[in-house]
Design a protein around this motif. Structure first.
Motif, PDB file in Angstrom:
ATOM      1  N   LEU A  86      -9.647   5.061   0.443  1.00 32.65           N
ATOM      2  CA  LEU A  86      -8.083   4.269   0.670  1.00 32.65           C
ATOM      3  C   LEU A  86      -8.156   3.691  -0.358  1.00 32.65           C
ATOM      4  CD1 LEU A  86      -9.296   2.841   4.109  1.00 32.65           C
ATOM      5  CD2 LEU A  86      -7.769   5.361   3.250  1.00 32.65           C
ATOM      6  N   ASN A  87      -6.664   3.692  -0.408  1.00 30.40           N
ATOM      7  CA  ASN A  87      -5.581   3.614  -1.899  1.00 30.40           C
ATOM      8  C   ASN A  87      -4.350   2.423  -0.890  1.00 30.40           C
ATOM      9  OD1 ASN A  87      -3.576   4.832  -1.597  1.00 30.40           O
ATOM     10  ND2 ASN A  87      -5.154   6.600  -2.471  1.00 30.40           N
ATOM     11  N   PRO A  88      -4.017   1.456  -2.483  1.00 33.00           N
ATOM     12  CA  PRO A  88      -2.791   1.217  -1.322  1.00 33.00           C
ATOM     13  C   PRO A  88      -1.775   2.183  -0.691  1.00 33.00           C
ATOM     14  CG  PRO A  88      -2.864   0.111  -3.310  1.00 33.00           C
ATOM     15  CD  PRO A  88      -3.952   1.030  -3.671  1.00 33.00           C
ATOM     16  N   ALA A  89      -1.456   3.639  -0.992  1.00 36.55           N
ATOM     17  CA  ALA A  89      -0.732   3.921  -0.476  1.00 36.55           C
ATOM     18  C   ALA A  89      -1.016   5.569  -0.417  1.00 36.55           C
ATOM     19  CB  ALA A  89       0.712   3.859  -1.794  1.00 36.55           C
ATOM     20  N   THR A  90      -2.063   5.334   0.762  1.00 34.06           N
ATOM     21  CA  THR A  90      -3.308   6.594   1.228  1.00 34.06           C
ATOM     22  C   THR A  90      -1.862   6.971   2.016  1.00 34.06           C
ATOM     23  OG1 THR A  90      -5.098   5.833   0.745  1.00 34.06           O
ATOM     24  CG2 THR A  90      -4.870   7.783   1.607  1.00 34.06           C
ATOM     25  N   VAL A 180     -10.898  -1.714   6.913  1.00 36.30           N
ATOM     26  CA  VAL A 180     -11.237  -1.380   5.946  1.00 36.30           C
ATOM     27  C   VAL A 180      -9.804  -1.636   4.366  1.00 36.30           C
ATOM     28  CG1 VAL A 180     -12.237  -0.209   3.502  1.00 36.30           C
ATOM     29  CG2 VAL A 180     -12.958  -0.926   5.700  1.00 36.30           C
ATOM     30  N   ALA A 181      -8.489  -1.109   5.271  1.00 34.45           N
ATOM     31  CA  ALA A 181      -7.441  -1.190   4.335  1.00 34.45           C
ATOM     32  C   ALA A 181      -6.753  -2.817   4.690  1.00 34.45           C
ATOM     33  CB  ALA A 181      -6.397  -0.359   5.596  1.00 34.45           C
ATOM     34  N   TRP A 186      -3.559  -3.554   1.991  1.00 33.36           N
ATOM     35  CA  TRP A 186      -2.653  -2.229   2.446  1.00 33.36           C
ATOM     36  C   TRP A 186      -2.160  -2.374   3.228  1.00 33.36           C
ATOM     37  CZ3 TRP A 186      -8.005  -0.013  -0.100  1.00 33.36           C
ATOM     38  CH2 TRP A 186      -7.671   0.003  -1.651  1.00 33.36           C
ATOM     39  N   LEU A 187      -0.142  -2.771   3.130  1.00 36.11           N
ATOM     40  CA  LEU A 187       0.058  -2.659   4.421  1.00 36.11           C
ATOM     41  C   LEU A 187       0.584  -1.286   4.407  1.00 36.11           C
ATOM     42  CD1 LEU A 187       1.825  -3.497   6.629  1.00 36.11           C
ATOM     43  CD2 LEU A 187       3.792  -3.814   4.908  1.00 36.11           C
ATOM     44  N   LYS A 188       0.625   0.155   4.108  1.00 36.54           N
ATOM     45  CA  LYS A 188       1.380   1.476   4.072  1.00 36.54           C
ATOM     46  C   LYS A 188      -0.274   1.639   4.539  1.00 36.54           C
ATOM     47  CE  LYS A 188       3.782   5.140   1.975  1.00 36.54           C
ATOM     48  NZ  LYS A 188       3.464   5.362   0.863  1.00 36.54           N
ATOM     49  N   CYS A 339       1.847  -6.536  -2.073  1.00 38.20           N
ATOM     50  CA  CYS A 339       3.054  -5.267  -2.641  1.00 38.20           C
ATOM     51  C   CYS A 339       2.707  -4.543  -3.692  1.00 38.20           C
ATOM     52  CB  CYS A 339       4.496  -5.972  -3.342  1.00 38.20           C
ATOM     53  SG  CYS A 339       5.742  -4.667  -3.531  1.00 38.20           S
ATOM     54  N   PRO A 340       2.054  -2.999  -3.985  1.00 32.63           N
ATOM     55  CA  PRO A 340       1.544  -2.689  -5.038  1.00 32.63           C
ATOM     56  C   PRO A 340       2.548  -2.217  -6.138  1.00 32.63           C
ATOM     57  CG  PRO A 340       1.352  -0.641  -3.413  1.00 32.63           C
ATOM     58  CD  PRO A 340       2.114  -2.096  -2.958  1.00 32.63           C
ATOM     59  N   GLU A 341       1.733  -1.721  -7.346  1.00 34.40           N
ATOM     60  CA  GLU A 341       2.494  -1.565  -8.762  1.00 34.40           C
ATOM     61  C   GLU A 341       3.586  -0.755  -7.986  1.00 34.40           C
ATOM     62  OE1 GLU A 341       4.862  -2.232 -11.452  1.00 34.40           O
ATOM     63  OE2 GLU A 341       3.111  -3.361 -11.312  1.00 34.40           O
ATOM     64  N   VAL A 342       4.459  -0.060  -8.136  1.00 37.02           N
ATOM     65  CA  VAL A 342       5.398   1.037  -7.850  1.00 37.02           C
ATOM     66  C   VAL A 342       5.773   2.330  -8.986  1.00 37.02           C
ATOM     67  CG1 VAL A 342       6.313   2.011  -5.966  1.00 37.02           C
ATOM     68  CG2 VAL A 342       6.123  -0.358  -6.476  1.00 37.02           C
TER      69      VAL A 342
END
Length: 342
Positions: A86-90, A180-181, A186-188, A339-342
């Motif tokens: 899992l990651n911030p934008a899975t 876990v998320a 990790w909202l998304k 908010c992850p880096e985009v």
């Protein structure tokens, strides 16, 4: 060590030591053998981020993944896979694949010639699977879930039983994945996991008409619900529910060609029980953008709220039930998201 001596494993060990590669039943050898088992399992749990060994070398400290695996009764390998993948934008497809790849589905039966059936099923489903994996239990789980969302008829009764077996475990596995998320903020990814949970419960894709959530309703019957003079143009699911609210006679008039009386009563009850929620939210944080900033319109009428990357914000969500006469007491949920880096 003391706990192991009270198990059936210990009794079997004493009766048949050669089976467990124990040379003899001397006390020192037994203690060494059991100590090796304990140390090996602790190392496995440590590599799976479930426990940590304190500085004194003798105290075990439970970690968040250990709590999650224990609470949902999952293998430590499963929660480690979640943490590693899992990651911030899975994406949704990756989450579906991750669900199907968990250890809990290793024993899903793939019977004789079912690889050919899986290949045939795959050709009519929207998400492709690797062509060399039709004999894999994890690929079969993937295909069963897709067929469930698409409402495709199962090729044989064994597949119906297998799908039920998949359902029996899928929700708790996804709840663990969501924990876990969410613990990582990790909202998304969390929203995508929640979408998959609802898809499994409702048996349809997120893009499908919400009316398919109603009992006995199939895609070819959807136009019957829109035969209302009061509705014009594009209408939403809540508008359909309100139009038929307390109007069983109108529902029967529009649907009686395809549904019997019993089905109509169940459909009407489901529509009446469906909550119509009004959702509002506010975002607070130490570094919000200028209040004069005009948010841009997003597809579907949604509004994007601008925030800084890599900063922490609090989202307060307020839910009300507008059609209940008096508003019920508001339920507020406060969660922290990054908010992850985009």
């Amino acid at each position: 060590m003391d706990y192991l001596t009270w198990t059936y494993f210990f009794r079997r060990l004493l009766k048949n030591p050669a089976y467990y590669h124990l040379e003899d039943l001397e006390d020192d050898n037994i203690n060494t053998f059991l100590s090796g088992i304990v140390s090996g399992k602790i190392n496995e749990l440590e590599k799976s981020y479930c426990v940590a060994v304190d500085l004194d070398g003798a105290t075990l400290l439970p970690q968040i993944l250990g709590y999650i695996a224990s609470y949902y009764y999952l293998s430590h390998k499963t929660v480690k896979m979640f943490a590693d993948t899992l990651n911030p934008a899975t994406s949704f497809n990756d989450i579906l694949q991750l669900l199907c790849d968990v250890t809990e589905y290793d024993e899903m039966p793939v019977r004789h010639n079912e690889d050919k059936i899986n290949e045939e099923m795959s050709s009519s489903l929207p998400i492709r699977v690797p062509s060399f994996s039709y004999d894999s239990p994890h690929t079969k789980v993937h295909l069963l879930l897709q067929a469930h969302f698409t409402r495709t008829a199962m090729p044989m009764t064994d597949y119906i039983t297998d799908l039920k077996s998949v359902h029996d475990q899928a929700i708790r596995i996804l709840q663990a994945m969501l924990d876990v998320a969410a613990d990582s903020g990790w909202l998304k990814t969390s929203l995508n996991i929640m979408h998959l949970v609802k898809m499994i419960i409702q048996g349809c894709w997120m893009k499908d008409d919400p009316l398919l959530q109603l009992p006995h309703v199939e895609p070819h019957q959807l136009p019957l619900f829109y035969q209302l003079e009061s509705l014009s143009g594009c209408v939403s699911f809540p508008e359909i529910l309100l139009a038929y609210s307390n109007r069983f006679d109108l529902l029967r008039k529009n649907l009686e060609s395809d549904f019997n009386e019993r089905d109509l009563l169940q459909i009407h009850k489901a529509m009446s029980d469906m909550p119509l929620l009004r959702v509002t939210h506010t975002i607070t944080g130490s570094e919000l953008l200028d209040k004069s900033y005009c948010p841009k319109e997003a597809p579907g009428g949604a509004i994007w709220v601008p925030v800084h990357a890599d900063k922490e914000y609090s989202i307060e969500v307020k839910l009300t039930l507008p059609r209940s006469g008096k508003f019920q007491q508001n339920k507020k949920v406060r969660q922290k998201s990054s908010c992850p880096e985009v």
